[in-house]
Design a protein around this motif. Sequence first.
Motif, PDB file in Angstrom:
ATOM      1  N   THR A  14      18.258 -11.509 -18.936  1.00  0.00           N
ATOM      2  CA  THR A  14      17.974 -12.711 -18.158  1.00  0.00           C
ATOM      3  C   THR A  14      17.116 -12.279 -16.971  1.00  0.00           C
ATOM      4  O   THR A  14      17.127 -11.109 -16.572  1.00  0.00           O
ATOM      5  CB  THR A  14      19.259 -13.367 -17.630  1.00  0.00           C
ATOM      6  N   ARG A  15      16.382 -13.199 -16.413  1.00  0.00           N
ATOM      7  CA  ARG A  15      15.520 -12.877 -15.269  1.00  0.00           C
ATOM      8  C   ARG A  15      16.330 -12.334 -14.084  1.00  0.00           C
ATOM      9  O   ARG A  15      15.950 -11.328 -13.481  1.00  0.00           O
ATOM     10  CB  ARG A  15      14.741 -14.129 -14.863  1.00  0.00           C
ATOM     11  N   PRO A  16      17.462 -12.963 -13.719  1.00  0.00           N
ATOM     12  CA  PRO A  16      18.240 -12.440 -12.585  1.00  0.00           C
ATOM     13  C   PRO A  16      18.776 -11.028 -12.831  1.00  0.00           C
ATOM     14  O   PRO A  16      18.783 -10.196 -11.921  1.00  0.00           O
ATOM     15  CB  PRO A  16      19.386 -13.452 -12.452  1.00  0.00           C
ATOM     16  N   THR A  17      19.232 -10.750 -14.061  1.00  0.00           N
ATOM     17  CA  THR A  17      19.755  -9.416 -14.362  1.00  0.00           C
ATOM     18  C   THR A  17      18.649  -8.375 -14.265  1.00  0.00           C
ATOM     19  O   THR A  17      18.850  -7.280 -13.730  1.00  0.00           O
ATOM     20  CB  THR A  17      20.387  -9.383 -15.768  1.00  0.00           C
ATOM     21  N   LEU A  18      17.473  -8.722 -14.756  1.00  0.00           N
ATOM     22  CA  LEU A  18      16.330  -7.812 -14.669  1.00  0.00           C
ATOM     23  C   LEU A  18      15.970  -7.540 -13.212  1.00  0.00           C
ATOM     24  O   LEU A  18      15.753  -6.386 -12.820  1.00  0.00           O
ATOM     25  CB  LEU A  18      15.128  -8.410 -15.409  1.00  0.00           C
ATOM     26  N   ARG A  19      15.909  -8.577 -12.410  1.00  0.00           N
ATOM     27  CA  ARG A  19      15.566  -8.400 -10.992  1.00  0.00           C
ATOM     28  C   ARG A  19      16.571  -7.494 -10.288  1.00  0.00           C
ATOM     29  O   ARG A  19      16.197  -6.657  -9.466  1.00  0.00           O
ATOM     30  CB  ARG A  19      15.506  -9.765 -10.292  1.00  0.00           C
ATOM     31  N   TYR A  20      17.829  -7.684 -10.609  1.00  0.00           N
ATOM     32  CA  TYR A  20      18.870  -6.870  -9.989  1.00  0.00           C
ATOM     33  C   TYR A  20      18.733  -5.408 -10.424  1.00  0.00           C
ATOM     34  O   TYR A  20      18.844  -4.483  -9.618  1.00  0.00           O
ATOM     35  CB  TYR A  20      20.241  -7.418 -10.386  1.00  0.00           C
ATOM     36  N   ALA A  21      18.457  -5.188 -11.705  1.00  0.00           N
ATOM     37  CA  ALA A  21      18.373  -3.834 -12.250  1.00  0.00           C
ATOM     38  C   ALA A  21      17.226  -3.028 -11.644  1.00  0.00           C
ATOM     39  O   ALA A  21      17.332  -1.813 -11.467  1.00  0.00           O
ATOM     40  CB  ALA A  21      18.223  -3.894 -13.769  1.00  0.00           C
ATOM     41  N   ILE A  22      16.127  -3.692 -11.306  1.00  0.00           N
ATOM     42  CA  ILE A  22      14.939  -2.973 -10.812  1.00  0.00           C
ATOM     43  C   ILE A  22      14.800  -3.046  -9.291  1.00  0.00           C
ATOM     44  O   ILE A  22      13.799  -2.595  -8.734  1.00  0.00           O
ATOM     45  CB  ILE A  22      13.658  -3.528 -11.471  1.00  0.00           C
ATOM     46  N   GLU A  23      15.809  -3.572  -8.637  1.00  0.00           N
ATOM     47  CA  GLU A  23      15.732  -3.850  -7.196  1.00  0.00           C
ATOM     48  C   GLU A  23      15.349  -2.638  -6.351  1.00  0.00           C
ATOM     49  O   GLU A  23      14.625  -2.758  -5.358  1.00  0.00           O
ATOM     50  CB  GLU A  23      17.078  -4.401  -6.720  1.00  0.00           C
ATOM     51  N   LYS A  24      15.824  -1.443  -6.714  1.00  0.00           N
ATOM     52  CA  LYS A  24      15.582  -0.246  -5.908  1.00  0.00           C
ATOM     53  C   LYS A  24      14.324   0.517  -6.323  1.00  0.00           C
ATOM     54  O   LYS A  24      13.996   1.545  -5.728  1.00  0.00           O
ATOM     55  CB  LYS A  24      16.793   0.691  -5.993  1.00  0.00           C
ATOM     56  N   MET A  25      13.623   0.031  -7.335  1.00  0.00           N
ATOM     57  CA  MET A  25      12.394   0.693  -7.766  1.00  0.00           C
ATOM     58  C   MET A  25      11.251   0.322  -6.824  1.00  0.00           C
ATOM     59  O   MET A  25      11.336  -0.656  -6.079  1.00  0.00           O
ATOM     60  CB  MET A  25      12.061   0.291  -9.208  1.00  0.00           C
ATOM     61  N   ASP A  26      10.174   1.090  -6.850  1.00  0.00           N
ATOM     62  CA  ASP A  26       9.049   0.799  -5.965  1.00  0.00           C
ATOM     63  C   ASP A  26       8.365  -0.503  -6.385  1.00  0.00           C
ATOM     64  O   ASP A  26       8.520  -0.978  -7.515  1.00  0.00           O
ATOM     65  CB  ASP A  26       8.043   1.955  -5.987  1.00  0.00           C
ATOM     66  N   GLY A  27       7.614  -1.073  -5.465  1.00  0.00           N
ATOM     67  CA  GLY A  27       7.010  -2.381  -5.670  1.00  0.00           C
ATOM     68  C   GLY A  27       6.135  -2.480  -6.903  1.00  0.00           C
ATOM     69  O   GLY A  27       6.196  -3.472  -7.640  1.00  0.00           O
ATOM     70  N   GLU A  28       5.316  -1.483  -7.155  1.00  0.00           N
ATOM     71  CA  GLU A  28       4.416  -1.516  -8.304  1.00  0.00           C
ATOM     72  C   GLU A  28       5.198  -1.490  -9.613  1.00  0.00           C
ATOM     73  O   GLU A  28       4.880  -2.214 -10.562  1.00  0.00           O
ATOM     74  CB  GLU A  28       3.444  -0.336  -8.248  1.00  0.00           C
ATOM     75  N   THR A  29       6.239  -0.652  -9.655  1.00  0.00           N
ATOM     76  CA  THR A  29       7.063  -0.576 -10.867  1.00  0.00           C
ATOM     77  C   THR A  29       7.781  -1.896 -11.106  1.00  0.00           C
ATOM     78  O   THR A  29       7.851  -2.380 -12.244  1.00  0.00           O
ATOM     79  CB  THR A  29       8.097   0.563 -10.753  1.00  0.00           C
ATOM     80  N   ARG A  30       8.310  -2.499 -10.046  1.00  0.00           N
ATOM     81  CA  ARG A  30       8.986  -3.794 -10.191  1.00  0.00           C
ATOM     82  C   ARG A  30       8.020  -4.840 -10.749  1.00  0.00           C
ATOM     83  O   ARG A  30       8.385  -5.636 -11.625  1.00  0.00           O
ATOM     84  CB  ARG A  30       9.549  -4.267  -8.842  1.00  0.00           C
ATOM     85  N   LYS A  31       6.803  -4.835 -10.246  1.00  0.00           N
ATOM     86  CA  LYS A  31       5.802  -5.804 -10.699  1.00  0.00           C
ATOM     87  C   LYS A  31       5.527  -5.646 -12.189  1.00  0.00           C
ATOM     88  O   LYS A  31       5.482  -6.631 -12.943  1.00  0.00           O
ATOM     89  CB  LYS A  31       4.516  -5.619  -9.901  1.00  0.00           C
ATOM     90  N   VAL A  32       5.373  -4.404 -12.627  1.00  0.00           N
ATOM     91  CA  VAL A  32       5.105  -4.126 -14.044  1.00  0.00           C
ATOM     92  C   VAL A  32       6.281  -4.569 -14.908  1.00  0.00           C
ATOM     93  O   VAL A  32       6.097  -5.193 -15.962  1.00  0.00           O
ATOM     94  CB  VAL A  32       4.827  -2.621 -14.255  1.00  0.00           C
TER      95      VAL A  32
END
Length: 248
Positions: free
Chosen positions: A225-243
């Motif tokens: 789900t979109r919320p689960t994905l956002r939570y999982a990548i929260e601590k990654m750098d901005g560029e990685t989160r965007k990808v």
Amino acid sequence: MRDMSFYIHHLKTELRQVSTLEKAESSRRYFPEGFECLGVNAADIKQILKRFQTEYADLNAEQTLELTEAFLKEAKYNEEFLLAFALINKFVKRHYEDTLLARFEYWLEHYADNWSLVDDLCLKSIFNFLMARPHLIESMQHWALSKNPWCRRASCVVWVKFIKRKMGKQTYFLNTALVFKQCNLLLEDKNEFVQKGVGWLLKVTAIEHQAEVIRFIKENINRFTRPTLRYAIEKMDGETRKVMLQLS
């Protein structure tokens, strides 16, 4: 030692003496409808516990566990459950058999009815219990199969402090294969708080094993789900989160 009802009455009275309507209203903002609370905050509970354990210092580990069990059976309000869990915290590292883990599972399935009770029990009592028993850390995998969503959430939360954990002179590393197996079981769970537990576990795992978490996400992106994905990548750098967000 007095009858358990005496101690329970004492603790309930202490809670009510410091409860306020303002604190109750503040607490309810974070919980769904039906949440029952007195209006006592964490600092209040800590002080009540400290006074109680000073006044009744003669209660040993087994008696305190008996009191916890009795209190849980009578508890109605969130703060009563939190205080009941807290009673054994000072004993869990050096006392009790490994079988206490089964009691924790029972408490999760029968007394925990919101995320705060799950997280409090997992991150305090169970955490301290496992710190003295690392051989049990991987023993909660079956919690993910529970019919109770709060126990399923706990199957993730209970591991968030053990991805990498200093234990004396040793450092414990949780097997990442178990992490991904647990997340795989729960990735399509219909309960939003179980989903948040999955995201939380992946988030803390990514701190030490980012490449593995990214690979797991890519392999299962259509199940996130979109919320689960956002939570999982929260601590990654901005560029990685965007990808990663562009994948979904």
